[in-house]
Motif scaffolding. Structure first.
Motif, short mmCIF file in Angstrom:
data_model
loop_
_atom_site.label_atom_id
_atom_site.label_comp_id
_atom_site.label_asym_id
_atom_site.label_seq_id
_atom_site.Cartn_x
_atom_site.Cartn_y
_atom_site.Cartn_z
N ARG A 123 0.60 -0.74 0.09
CA ARG A 123 -0.43 0.02 0.14
C ARG A 123 0.73 1.07 0.32
O ARG A 123 2.15 1.42 0.73
CB ARG A 123 -1.32 -0.27 0.68
CG ARG A 123 -1.72 -1.24 0.92
CD ARG A 123 -2.64 -0.99 2.57
NE ARG A 123 -1.82 -1.73 3.32
CZ ARG A 123 -2.83 -2.53 4.83
NH1 ARG A 123 -3.79 -1.57 5.04
NH2 ARG A 123 -2.13 -2.99 5.30
N ILE A 124 0.43 2.22 -0.74
CA ILE A 124 1.37 3.59 -0.42
C ILE A 124 0.39 4.56 0.03
O ILE A 124 -1.45 4.75 0.26
CB ILE A 124 1.60 3.93 -2.24
CG1 ILE A 124 2.33 3.75 -2.72
CG2 ILE A 124 1.63 5.85 -2.48
CD1 ILE A 124 2.10 3.27 -3.50
N GLN A 125 0.72 5.01 1.12
CA GLN A 125 0.29 5.93 2.26
C GLN A 125 -0.33 7.07 1.50
O GLN A 125 0.54 7.57 0.63
CB GLN A 125 1.73 6.06 3.08
CG GLN A 125 0.30 7.72 4.59
CD GLN A 125 1.59 7.42 5.72
OE1 GLN A 125 1.80 8.51 5.37
NE2 GLN A 125 1.33 6.53 6.74
N GLY A 126 -1.55 7.73 1.69
CA GLY A 126 -1.96 8.77 0.46
C GLY A 126 -3.54 8.72 0.02
O GLY A 126 -3.89 8.73 -0.63
N ARG B 277 6.44 4.12 -12.15
CA ARG B 277 4.92 3.55 -11.93
C ARG B 277 4.12 3.72 -10.55
O ARG B 277 2.82 4.04 -10.89
CB ARG B 277 5.27 1.65 -12.17
CG ARG B 277 3.56 1.24 -12.71
CD ARG B 277 3.61 0.11 -12.37
NE ARG B 277 4.40 -0.27 -13.26
CZ ARG B 277 4.39 -2.02 -13.92
NH1 ARG B 277 4.19 -3.06 -12.87
NH2 ARG B 277 5.50 -2.40 -14.70
N PHE B 278 4.56 4.24 -10.14
CA PHE B 278 3.82 4.25 -8.64
C PHE B 278 3.58 6.28 -7.98
O PHE B 278 2.11 6.88 -7.56
CB PHE B 278 4.44 3.56 -7.73
CG PHE B 278 2.94 2.05 -7.84
CD1 PHE B 278 2.25 1.93 -8.78
CD2 PHE B 278 4.44 1.05 -8.14
CE1 PHE B 278 1.74 0.37 -8.10
CE2 PHE B 278 4.44 -0.14 -8.57
CZ PHE B 278 3.14 -0.57 -8.25
N PHE B 279 4.71 6.33 -8.93
CA PHE B 279 4.96 8.34 -8.62
C PHE B 279 5.03 9.02 -9.53
O PHE B 279 4.66 10.46 -9.37
CB PHE B 279 5.78 8.11 -7.42
CG PHE B 279 6.04 7.56 -6.03
CD1 PHE B 279 5.00 8.54 -5.03
CD2 PHE B 279 6.45 6.33 -6.17
CE1 PHE B 279 4.46 6.96 -4.29
CE2 PHE B 279 6.86 5.95 -4.65
CZ PHE B 279 5.83 6.03 -4.12
N GLY B 280 5.50 8.31 -10.75
CA GLY B 280 5.02 9.29 -12.15
C GLY B 280 6.79 10.68 -12.29
O GLY B 280 7.53 10.21 -11.60
N GLY B 281 5.84 11.47 -12.52
CA GLY B 281 6.97 12.50 -12.36
C GLY B 281 7.42 12.80 -10.57
O GLY B 281 7.80 13.98 -10.65
N TRP C 241 4.47 1.20 8.33
CA TRP C 241 4.40 2.37 6.81
C TRP C 241 6.12 2.78 7.54
O TRP C 241 7.07 2.96 7.88
CB TRP C 241 3.81 3.68 8.01
CG TRP C 241 2.18 3.89 7.09
CD1 TRP C 241 1.72 3.54 8.49
CD2 TRP C 241 1.58 2.99 5.54
NE1 TRP C 241 0.58 3.76 7.76
CE2 TRP C 241 0.43 3.69 5.97
CE3 TRP C 241 1.67 3.72 4.62
CZ2 TRP C 241 -0.71 3.07 5.94
CZ3 TRP C 241 1.01 3.13 3.78
CH2 TRP C 241 -0.26 2.95 4.19
N ARG C 242 6.48 2.54 5.83
CA ARG C 242 8.18 2.77 5.59
C ARG C 242 8.54 3.53 4.70
O ARG C 242 7.67 3.63 3.93
CB ARG C 242 8.90 1.26 4.77
CG ARG C 242 8.76 -0.58 5.75
CD ARG C 242 9.56 -1.56 5.36
NE ARG C 242 8.95 -2.02 5.94
CZ ARG C 242 10.26 -2.79 6.86
NH1 ARG C 242 11.15 -1.47 7.32
NH2 ARG C 242 9.44 -3.06 7.96
N GLU C 243 9.24 4.60 5.28
CA GLU C 243 9.91 5.84 4.50
C GLU C 243 11.21 5.26 3.59
O GLU C 243 12.00 4.50 3.44
CB GLU C 243 10.67 6.81 5.12
CG GLU C 243 10.73 7.85 4.94
CD GLU C 243 11.72 9.16 5.54
OE1 GLU C 243 12.03 10.10 5.00
OE2 GLU C 243 12.26 8.44 6.53
N ILE C 244 10.71 5.30 1.96
CA ILE C 244 11.25 5.72 1.49
C ILE C 244 12.64 6.24 1.41
O ILE C 244 12.48 7.46 1.08
CB ILE C 244 10.74 5.75 0.10
CG1 ILE C 244 9.77 4.53 -0.48
CG2 ILE C 244 11.38 5.46 -1.53
CD1 ILE C 244 8.91 4.62 -1.30
N VAL C 245 13.95 5.42 1.34
CA VAL C 245 15.30 6.64 1.84
C VAL C 245 15.98 6.13 0.58
O VAL C 245 17.10 6.63 0.45
CB VAL C 245 16.29 6.09 2.84
CG1 VAL C 245 15.01 6.02 4.08
CG2 VAL C 245 16.36 4.11 2.94
N GLY C 246 16.00 5.60 -0.26
CA GLY C 246 16.90 5.55 -1.46
C GLY C 246 16.04 4.54 -2.87
O GLY C 246 15.66 3.57 -2.81
#
Length: 875
Positions: free
Chosen positions: A581-584, A640-644, A664-669
């Motif tokens: 899942r993606i937060q928001g 795919r999931f965040f576009g630009g 929930w995990r923060e994307i760091v890289g």
């Protein structure tokens, strides 16, 4: 009348005819006629004695056998008198029969061979299905098994199994990881198999606290326990726990799909029966049909129970159904061999068809040379059916010789096939099922007889149809057969078949090649890997797993030539998929959530692979259990999931089997796209999480080496054993080597299809060369006259080339038209088919036409160099 008494009956018939003649002679001599005159008159009045004998034989009942033996003896004389023709025809058939027999031996061993259980048609597997998720043979949650067992009306008994429960076997000898299976107490009764030694599980031994017993396979009993019959009652250490050996299964009990070495009782834990466990679907149901119950009735009954489960548990069971397959059918579908084997069988059938066409052409050509002989036989009273039968007997003899030689070649071919089927452990275990058994021998006999009819019947009918009077008037030099349209049609057919086979083989080779190798995003040759499964009881505490992993990494880092060390829960190309899942974003049910390749990795993982960082940061040692949850993604995920939009700093949650609560995990890289699964390089979304936060029991060590990685294999094992001497170390090899093991099936298919395509091309070329060469020989007189009258050699050459080229072009076009539907057919047979055949459909006919033109040119150029005087003298 008994055929064995034929000679005595023949003597009696001859004596009876002689008696009638002597009586007539005696009567005439009594009337005053001289003996010689009386004997001549008696013979005239009696008529043709041989005709009377023949008429008498026809009423004896076994004359057909007599004439068949005559045909057989004559055929042997004819074929032995023309050894060149016989050898070429038999060898051509032998090649076609050999490849068919070899491939059928694989089909027989893997598809037709029945499982080693009692009454295998009644032993079934119950699987779950989900159309929306494209699941055809899914597993079952424990709660469904219990409900279905209570609601069962169609099965004599049911058993449940955790079929891939591998265990660490420790003891006096070197520790090893072996295939295991946890089963309910009635498993062996469902299969109808008995142990060779001891017993199987008793009712109640699949309950918590009573499940510390084990049944051994015959193979592990021989290898680890030296075939000791006193093993019953001894203790066996599995995953650090003590089990008591209670039974040994017989050698013939082997389900090739599972390769199980030890069976232990399956005791459901509270975790298995928890509501969230319905999503894990970890078990497989085995059952035996009641007497008189069909598999269709069982499917209907299980479908009803599945709909009831969906009504009672809509959140987890929505869309899930049930299906019932025989154990044999389930194994075939799981091994996914049927489509590939049918493809190979079709290919070798086309090779055999081309071989039959070639032999048919040889027989037609030879029949043209035998027109005078056949015309004389017809003129002397032989019926057309008798001539056809004689020619068919010759064809049967050729087929028998080809079948015998083909069987010898197949014996060697099966050995070669078995040798190629050892590219990984699973295939090696079923390689011995490929053998020349009774079923294969019967198949060889059947196709040998069938080929005799295929290549012999049409030429026999055509040869026997020639007008005897016309043939004899022309001295046997020409006739209907010389027009050659029959031979041209046969050659056209084999060219079309060759185009079809070569095009199909090229499409499949291209498809398989796309799955192999390619751009990994890193160098797989430099990374050494080894699997470690921390399933021992001592590693149930996640902190002890982390301590073990850190100590092993320290030992490995100290080895000479090591550049980087990392640990993951899977080899890079073997990453599984997880939903997330993606937060928001709006919350959707688990079945509708997107999926991504998933792996838990230690810091330094991407350094060990040689994969650079694109954005953000890599994992650190501080990203441990107490630290905030973090994750890394690849570029495909970001696109795919965040576009630009910016993806660093966004939050995702990877779904867990234990709980639906999000973490929930923060994307760091972000890293570049790498090949994370076997097959074509997919730009699949990929998620990586820190191993120190997951602490999985699945451990794959990865070591980047400056020199030869394989030279470090022994050192890697010693490093692990220096930390834990009882920890089994799986196969040690580079990532490239591991990929080659998975690609072994594709490589074998490519090699086989390439060989069959080459055989088809060779036979087609030989066929058209033979027809053109024969036409040149038949038209030698005509060519000599034309050249004597002033015809140019170039005109003669292009005349011969033109006819052959037209035939080859038309035939290649027909073959190309037949090949057009192949991409659609293959797409229906094989998943993820992506090959476009435009280039192949262009190059294959051009290649074939080029080779065929060479085959035409050689005899045509010989014809153009004919000496007119020599040709006319020859005639």
């Amino acid at each position: 009348m008994d055929f064995i008494r034929r000679h005595r009956v023949e003597r009696e018939l001859a004596q009876e005819v002689e008696s009638h003649l002597e009586e007539k002679v005696a009567d005439l001599m009594e009337a005053g006629m001289a003996e010689q005159e009386a004997r001549q008159k008696a013979n005239r009045e009696f008529g043709n004695a041989a005709l009377y004998k023949e008429a008498s034989r026809e009423v004896w009942g076994w004359v057909w056998l007599e004439t068949l033996l005559q045909d057989l003896r004559y055929a042997l004389r004819v074929l032995s008198g023309n050894p060149g023709f016989t050898i070429v025809a038999a060898t051509t058939l032998a090649l076609g029969i050999a490849v068919n027999t070899s491939i059928f031996s694989v089909f027989s061993g893997w598809v037709l061979k029945r499982p080693a259980v009692a009454d295998p048609d009644r032993v079934v597997v119950v699987v779950s299905t989900n159309t929306k998720r494209a699941v055809e043979r899914g597993w079952i949650p424990a709660s469904d098994f219990l409900a279905w067992r209570d609601g069962n009306r169609v099965f004599q008994n049911l058993a449940v199994a955790d079929v891939y429960h591998d265990v660490n076997l420790t003891g006096a000898r070197e520790s090893e990881r072996i295939p295991g299976m946890r089963v309910s107490a009635g498993y062996f009764e469902v299969l109808g198999v008995r142990p060779m030694l001891g017993r199987t599980f008793l009712p109640g031994e699949d309950q918590p606290g009573r499940s510390r017993v084990v049944v051994l396979s015959h193979a592990i009993w021989q290898r680890r326990f030296a075939s000791d019959p006193r093993v019953i009652g001894k203790t066996v250490a599995l995953d650090g726990e003590t089990y008591v050996a209670i039974g040994v299964m017989p050698a013939e009990f082997r389900l090739s799909l599972f390769l199980t070495q030890v069976w232990t009782p399956l005791a459901f834990s509270p975790k298995d029966l928890a509501p969230q466990a319905r999503d894990s679907r970890s078990f497989l149901i085995f059952a035996r049909l009641k007497a008189g119950v069909t598999i269709q009735q069982a499917r209907a009954a299980m479908g009803t129970l599945a709909r009831r489960a969906e009504q009672n548990n809509p959140a987890s069971e929505k869309g899930w159904g049930a299906n019932v397959l025989t154990l044999q059918e389930y194994s075939i579908q799981e091994q996914n061999v049927r489509a590939g084997l049918w493809l190979l069988i079709t290919a070798v059938s086309l090779v055999l068809s081309i071989a039959c066409v070639n032999v048919g052409n040889l027989i037609l050509a030879r029949g043209s040379a035998r027109q005078r002989e056949i015309a004389i036989r017809r003129a002397l009273g032989a019926g057309r059916s008798r001539v056809i039968r004689q020619l068919l007997v010759e064809s049967l003899l050729i087929a028998a010789l080809g079948g015998a030689a083909g069987l010898l070649l197949a014996y060697w071919g099966v050995d070669v096939l078995r040798g190629t089927l050892h590219f990984n452990e699973g295939v090696s275990a079923i390689a011995d099922d490929v053998a020349l058994d009774g079923r294969v021998l019967a198949f060889t006999c059947l196709i040998s007889m069938a080929t005799a009819l295929v290549f012999g019947l049409a030429p026999a009918i055509r040869v026997s149809a020639a007008d005897p009077q016309s043939t004899l008037r022309q001295g046997g030099r020409s006739g209907d057969l010389r027009r050659g349209w029959g031979r041209s049609a046969l050659v056209g057919a084999e060219i079309a078949l060759a185009v079809l086979l070569v095009s199909g083989a090229a499409l499949m080779i291209k498809a398989f090649s796309q799955e192999m190798g390619g751009d990994y995003g890193y160098d797989p040759e430099r990374v050494l890997t080894a699997d470690l499964q921390l399933t021992s009881v001592r590693y149930q505490d996640p902190l002890r797993r982390v301590a073990f992993v850190r100590r092993v990494m320290e030992k490995l880092q100290a080895l000479p030539g090591v550049e980087a060390v990392a640990v993951s829960d899977a080899i890079p190309f073997d990453a599984g998929k997880r939903t997330f899942r993606i937060q928001g974003q709006p919350l959707v049910p688990p079945a509708d959530r997107p999926g991504a390749r998933y792996g838990s990795v230690t810091p330094g993982y991407f350094l060990a692979l040689g994969v650079p960082l694109s954005q953000g940061r890599a994992f650190r040692e501080t990203d441990a259990d107490a630290a905030p949850p973090v994750a890394m993604i690849n570029r495909a995920f970001a696109r795919r999931f965040f576009g630009g939009q910016q993806s660093i700093g966004r939050y995702i949650s990877v779904d867990s089997r234990e709980s639906d609560e999000p973490i929930w995990r923060e994307i760091v890289g972000i890293i570049p796209d790498v090949k994370a699964s076997f097959g074509p390089k997919e730009n699949d979304p990929q998620i990586y999480v820190p191993y120190l936060q997951i602490r999985s029991a699945d451990v794959a060590c990865m070591v980047r080496v400056a020199g030869d990685p394989n030279a470090l294999a022994a050192g890697l094992r010693r490093a692990v054993w220096s930390v834990d001497p009882d920890q089994p170390v799986g196969e040690v090899g580079t990532i490239a080597h591991r990929v080659q093991q998975l690609e072994g099936g594709d490589r074998v298919m490519n090699a086989l299809l390439g060989v069959f395509a080459a055989m088809a091309l060779m036979l087609a070329v030989v066929g058209i060369y033979g027809v053109v060469a024969y036409t040149v020989a038949q038209r030698k007189h005509e060519i000599g006259i034309r050249m004597a009258l002033g015809a140019q050699r170039s005109r003669i050459l292009w005349s011969m080339m033109g006819n052959g080229t037209l035939l080859a072009t038309v035939s290649a076009g027909i073959g190309l038209g037949a090949s057009a539907p192949l991409p659609g057919i293959f797409a229906a047979m094989f998943q993820q088919w992506r090959v476009h055949g435009a280039a192949i459909f262009l190059y294959v006919p051009v290649l074939l036409l080029g080779v065929v033109l060479v085959a035409i040119y050689i005899p045509a150029s010989r014809a153009a160099r004919t000496d007119p005087m020599e040709a006319l003298r020859y005639e």
